[in-house]
Enzyme design. Structure first.
Site, mmCIF file in Angstrom:
data_model
loop_
_atom_site.group_PDB
_atom_site.id
_atom_site.type_symbol
_atom_site.label_atom_id
_atom_site.label_comp_id
_atom_site.label_asym_id
_atom_site.label_seq_id
_atom_site.Cartn_x
_atom_site.Cartn_y
_atom_site.Cartn_z
ATOM 1 N N GLY A 1 4.993 -4.580 9.605
ATOM 2 C CA GLY A 1 6.371 -3.664 9.538
ATOM 3 C C GLY A 1 6.463 -2.655 10.534
ATOM 4 O O GLY A 1 5.273 -2.345 11.300
ATOM 5 N N GLN B 1 8.072 5.476 13.901
ATOM 6 C CA GLN B 1 7.087 5.090 14.610
ATOM 7 C C GLN B 1 7.500 4.769 16.078
ATOM 8 O O GLN B 1 6.594 4.646 16.957
ATOM 9 C CB GLN B 1 6.626 3.738 14.219
ATOM 10 N N CYS C 1 -2.387 0.155 10.633
ATOM 11 C CA CYS C 1 -0.916 0.631 11.059
ATOM 12 C C CYS C 1 -1.114 0.854 12.375
ATOM 13 O O CYS C 1 -2.092 1.252 13.091
ATOM 14 C CB CYS C 1 -1.065 2.126 10.174
ATOM 15 N N LEU C 2 -0.098 0.386 12.907
ATOM 16 C CA LEU C 2 0.135 0.281 14.345
ATOM 17 C C LEU C 2 -0.031 1.633 14.676
ATOM 18 O O LEU C 2 -0.361 1.864 16.186
ATOM 19 C CB LEU C 2 1.579 -0.289 14.698
ATOM 20 N N HIS D 1 3.884 1.286 2.134
ATOM 21 C CA HIS D 1 3.367 1.783 3.514
ATOM 22 C C HIS D 1 4.792 2.134 4.427
ATOM 23 O O HIS D 1 4.499 3.212 5.008
ATOM 24 C CB HIS D 1 2.536 0.682 4.028
ATOM 25 N N GLU D 2 5.400 1.149 4.547
ATOM 26 C CA GLU D 2 6.514 1.481 5.720
ATOM 27 C C GLU D 2 7.632 2.559 5.194
ATOM 28 O O GLU D 2 7.871 3.376 5.760
ATOM 29 C CB GLU D 2 7.478 0.109 5.616
ATOM 30 N N HIS E 1 6.317 5.890 5.880
ATOM 31 C CA HIS E 1 6.336 6.340 7.208
ATOM 32 C C HIS E 1 7.651 7.126 7.508
ATOM 33 O O HIS E 1 7.831 8.134 8.073
ATOM 34 C CB HIS E 1 6.729 5.309 8.168
HETATM 35 NI NI NI Z 1 2.116 1.947 9.498
#
Ligand code: NI
Length: 191
Positions: free
Chosen positions: A49, A54, A102-103, A144-145, A148
């Protein structure tokens, strides 16, 4: 289309409350091209995701897709889903311990308690209303998304910092036990 730069932990854009998107803005060519770039960037980075803040744009848009993801081989597939102005609420009191990466938090994983069943309401990229339930591991991905978009990273929800590991150490030490738990969860919820 082009690849966008991914912000990493410490960058204030990740701590911003993303602003809602209007129907007019969503329908505009600029926002539609941005969503294409968000998806391309997520796929290129092999994320499950990616949220707009981000990639340095604090608007309430996120993309989710799991397609035999090598970063998360135990995750059930999720077809490409774009959520605009999403709202998540738990459907039951049950929680499970997820193991997340997470990226925007390079080379770190940790355990986070997530609701096992949630209701997701949002618009899709065309502005159509979405209203569906997500269960099991997939429910964790949605939470999680959407976190953000509220300026929250998974590390904020790690209650025991001793569960934090590098990806190498996770593969070496934690993955087998987690995959077993994940499989049991997926078997129960179907996702
Ligand atoms: Ni993430």
């Amino acid at each position: 289309m082009s690849l966008l730069k991914i912000a990493t932990i410490g960058n204030q854009v990740l701590r911003e409350n993303a602003r809602p998107v209007s129907r007019e803005e969503l329908a505009g060519r600029e926002m539609q091209l941005f969503i294409d770039d968000l998806v391309e960037t997520m796929r290129d980075a092999r994320g499950a995701g990616l949220a707009a803040n981000q990639v340095h744009r604090p608007v309430q848009v996120c993309a989710i897709e799991v397609r035999d993801n090598p970063r998360y081989p135990y995750k059930p597939n999720i077809p490409l889903t774009i959520l605009v102005n999403p709202v998540i609420e738990p459907l039951s009191a049950e929680r499970f311990t997820n193991n997340e990466g997470c990226l925007s938090v390079p080379d770190l994983r940790g355990e986070v308690l997530r609701h096992a069943e949630v209701r997701v309401r949002a618009w899709d990229r065309s502005g159509h209303e979405l209203d569906f339930a997500a269960r099991g591991l997939s429910a964790g991905t949605y939470q999680h998304e959407v976190d953000h978009l509220h300026g929250k990273l998974f590390v904020d929800s790690v209650s025991d910092s001793r569960t934090l590991t590098s990806w190498k150490e996770f593969e070496r030490n934690g993955q087998a036990a987690f995959v077993e738990r994940a499989r049991a969860l997926v078997a129960r919820f179907g996702s």
